[in-house]
Each structure stands twice: as C-alpha cells, then as structure tokens.
Motif scaffolding. Sequence first.
Motif, PDB file in Angstrom:
ATOM      1  N   MET A   1       0.999  -1.084  -0.112  1.00  0.00           N
ATOM      2  CA  MET A   1       0.063  -0.013  -0.090  1.00  0.00           C
ATOM      3  C   MET A   1       0.938   1.445   0.029  1.00  0.00           C
ATOM      4  O   MET A   1       1.677   1.690   0.749  1.00  0.00           O
ATOM      5  CB  MET A   1      -0.877  -0.090   1.278  1.00  0.00           C
ATOM      6  CG  MET A   1      -1.671   1.326   1.502  1.00  0.00           C
ATOM      7  SD  MET A   1      -2.787   1.207   2.807  1.00  0.00           S
ATOM      8  CE  MET A   1      -3.628  -0.218   2.816  1.00  0.00           C
ATOM      9  N   ARG A   3       1.799   5.461   0.298  1.00  0.00           N
ATOM     10  CA  ARG A   3       1.555   6.293   1.411  1.00  0.00           C
ATOM     11  C   ARG A   3       0.057   7.004   0.983  1.00  0.00           C
ATOM     12  O   ARG A   3      -0.746   7.044   2.053  1.00  0.00           O
ATOM     13  CB  ARG A   3       2.777   7.377   1.658  1.00  0.00           C
ATOM     14  CG  ARG A   3       2.567   8.250   2.602  1.00  0.00           C
ATOM     15  CD  ARG A   3       3.546   9.190   2.975  1.00  0.00           C
ATOM     16  NE  ARG A   3       3.328  10.040   3.966  1.00  0.00           N
ATOM     17  CZ  ARG A   3       3.092  11.147   3.966  1.00  0.00           C
ATOM     18  NH1 ARG A   3       2.520  11.777   2.760  1.00  0.00           N
ATOM     19  NH2 ARG A   3       2.822  12.161   4.902  1.00  0.00           N
ATOM     20  N   ARG A   6      -2.699   4.627   1.822  1.00  0.00           N
ATOM     21  CA  ARG A   6      -2.677   4.374   3.392  1.00  0.00           C
ATOM     22  C   ARG A   6      -3.365   5.836   3.970  1.00  0.00           C
ATOM     23  O   ARG A   6      -4.334   5.467   4.756  1.00  0.00           O
ATOM     24  CB  ARG A   6      -1.291   4.597   4.091  1.00  0.00           C
ATOM     25  CG  ARG A   6      -1.358   3.959   5.317  1.00  0.00           C
ATOM     26  CD  ARG A   6      -0.142   3.570   5.883  1.00  0.00           C
ATOM     27  NE  ARG A   6       0.849   4.912   6.025  1.00  0.00           N
ATOM     28  CZ  ARG A   6       2.022   5.108   5.402  1.00  0.00           C
ATOM     29  NH1 ARG A   6       2.480   4.367   4.641  1.00  0.00           N
ATOM     30  NH2 ARG A   6       2.615   6.293   5.612  1.00  0.00           N
ATOM     31  N   LEU A  30      -5.517  -1.100   9.749  1.00  0.00           N
ATOM     32  CA  LEU A  30      -4.725  -0.628   8.288  1.00  0.00           C
ATOM     33  C   LEU A  30      -3.447  -1.443   8.282  1.00  0.00           C
ATOM     34  O   LEU A  30      -2.564  -1.330   7.291  1.00  0.00           O
ATOM     35  CB  LEU A  30      -4.243   0.814   8.467  1.00  0.00           C
ATOM     36  CG  LEU A  30      -5.373   1.763   7.862  1.00  0.00           C
ATOM     37  CD1 LEU A  30      -6.657   1.796   8.611  1.00  0.00           C
ATOM     38  CD2 LEU A  30      -4.717   3.207   7.806  1.00  0.00           C
ATOM     39  N   VAL A  32      -0.634  -1.396  10.032  1.00  0.00           N
ATOM     40  CA  VAL A  32       0.821  -0.667  10.274  1.00  0.00           C
ATOM     41  C   VAL A  32       1.062  -0.696  11.818  1.00  0.00           C
ATOM     42  O   VAL A  32       0.326  -0.695  12.550  1.00  0.00           O
ATOM     43  CB  VAL A  32       0.545   0.920   9.513  1.00  0.00           C
ATOM     44  CG1 VAL A  32       0.282   0.609   7.886  1.00  0.00           C
ATOM     45  CG2 VAL A  32      -0.690   1.606  10.084  1.00  0.00           C
ATOM     46  N   THR A  36       3.368   4.982  12.877  1.00  0.00           N
ATOM     47  CA  THR A  36       2.863   5.240  11.493  1.00  0.00           C
ATOM     48  C   THR A  36       1.414   6.031  11.531  1.00  0.00           C
ATOM     49  O   THR A  36       1.514   7.067  10.939  1.00  0.00           O
ATOM     50  CB  THR A  36       2.616   4.096  10.491  1.00  0.00           C
ATOM     51  OG1 THR A  36       4.064   3.693  10.603  1.00  0.00           O
ATOM     52  CG2 THR A  36       2.446   4.557   9.268  1.00  0.00           C
ATOM     53  N   ASP A  40       0.597   9.670  10.170  1.00  0.00           N
ATOM     54  CA  ASP A  40      -0.009   9.962   9.147  1.00  0.00           C
ATOM     55  C   ASP A  40      -1.217  10.820   9.604  1.00  0.00           C
ATOM     56  O   ASP A  40      -1.709  11.684   8.857  1.00  0.00           O
ATOM     57  CB  ASP A  40      -0.657   8.735   8.686  1.00  0.00           C
ATOM     58  CG  ASP A  40       0.199   7.816   8.019  1.00  0.00           C
ATOM     59  OD1 ASP A  40       1.261   8.360   7.721  1.00  0.00           O
ATOM     60  OD2 ASP A  40      -0.112   6.714   7.769  1.00  0.00           O
TER      61      ASP A  40
END
Length: 251
Positions: A1, A3, A6, A30, A32, A36, A40
């Motif tokens: 995936m 960025r 995501r 997700l 992750v 992260t 994000d």
Amino acid sequence: MSRAERLLALVQALRRRRRPVAGSELADELGVSLRTIYRDVQALIAQGAPIEGEAGIGYVLRPGFLLPPLMFTDDEIEALVLGARMAARRGDDRLATAADDALAKIAAVLPADLADRMEGDGLLVGFGRPERPDGVDLSALRAAIRNETKIAFAYVNERGEASRRVVWPIALAFFDRVRVLTAWCELRSDFRHFRTDRISEPTVLGQRYPRRRRALLKEWRELENIRLPGAGGAETACTPAETQPRRRAAG
C-alpha cells in the motif's frame, strides 16, 4: 500500500466512526504500526483534515470533510454502481431515474480508466418486481419520510380486514416482491408494517409528527433487535414483514 493509499484508508476509517477511535485500533485495521498512525494523522491535519484528538486519547474526524471522487477505489466504484443499479431495478420510477442520473454524474468526474471500468463491469442485478402494483406513490411516501409528515390511508391486512390509518412514516423497505412501509400507527399506538400493495386512498396530511424520525427509527430498531453493519453504514435490516410476517404486521 502506497502512502497516498494509506492516508486515504485512514480518512475512510475515521469517517466510518462517529466517536473517537484509538490509534491502536486504527493501526490494527490498516496493518501498520502505531507510530505510523501518529505520523499519518499529523500529515492529514497539516493538509487541512479536521481531525481532533491526540495520542493516547483517540481521534475523530469532524463532519463535512470531503474527498474528491477521483480518489474512489475500484471496490468503492463497484459498490456505488451495484447499489445504483439495484435502486433502478427495485425502486419507483423517480428513484430509478435518480439512480441513473447519479451514475452519470459519477462517470463524468472519474478518470477515463475508472469510467471505462464502470461502464464495462460485470456486476448485474436480476429482474425483480412486486407481485402486485403499489397502491401509493412511493416517491410521495419517501418525501413524507424525509419531511417527517403524517400520512393517512385505507389499509386491508392479510386477513382481509379493512381500516383507516394515520401513521408517522419512518422507513420504506424494498424486497424482491413487496415493498413495506414501517410507521408509528396512531390507531394501534405502536409500530406497524404496511405492505404498499395493500394501501389505498393515500393522503399526505402535511402535518409534522410530534417526534423526530431518527428517534423513532432508533426505537424501532431496538424493539426489533436490528443492528446496522457499522456506524454510518447503509440500512440493510430485514423488517419482520420478511422474517416474521405476523409480529408487527398491520392489524
């Protein structure tokens, strides 16, 4: 995936929830790390996303944040197309026209490759029409539901007994062979389900009913033990008219 994918997935995960959600839950969804998620979230806030909350408390996305249609995924496009086609097959004439118009608007703003895929997808909806014609204009029923206004009509139940009803319409269910109106019935002082093919002489009274439709709908769902698939999800519940025909059928 990637960025970008995501970040889009994170926005969608937040949009599905009405209450703050922990970063750890988002990380699990997700796939992750929690670090992260923190990065994000800050990146989205920097880009203008109205996200409230902080690490250790949870995050919530304020209503009104819009994403451009070109960010729809293939699965989302297919879900929209399938839903619109089902509305065109199962709904009344005005709803069918609205579904076709909606698909045209979606296609007009999609990138060319996605628009081509939408036109050539393999999702089909089988034919299905009610056994008998509706005794009421469904578009008028839908308007009464939206406007929270009372309607009056004559009704003949499954035993052939006739009555006059004044109801507070809260939902309209579309099944393969029948449409069912869910409403609070003033005659019975309770929720009732009315097959639209058994309704006649309908009149929209133009008078708002005294309670909010959302509160009535919530109460009805609790009484019938109906749960939605998720916060903000589409209504997919089966009314007792399909699963238990006699429980709250009009009588």
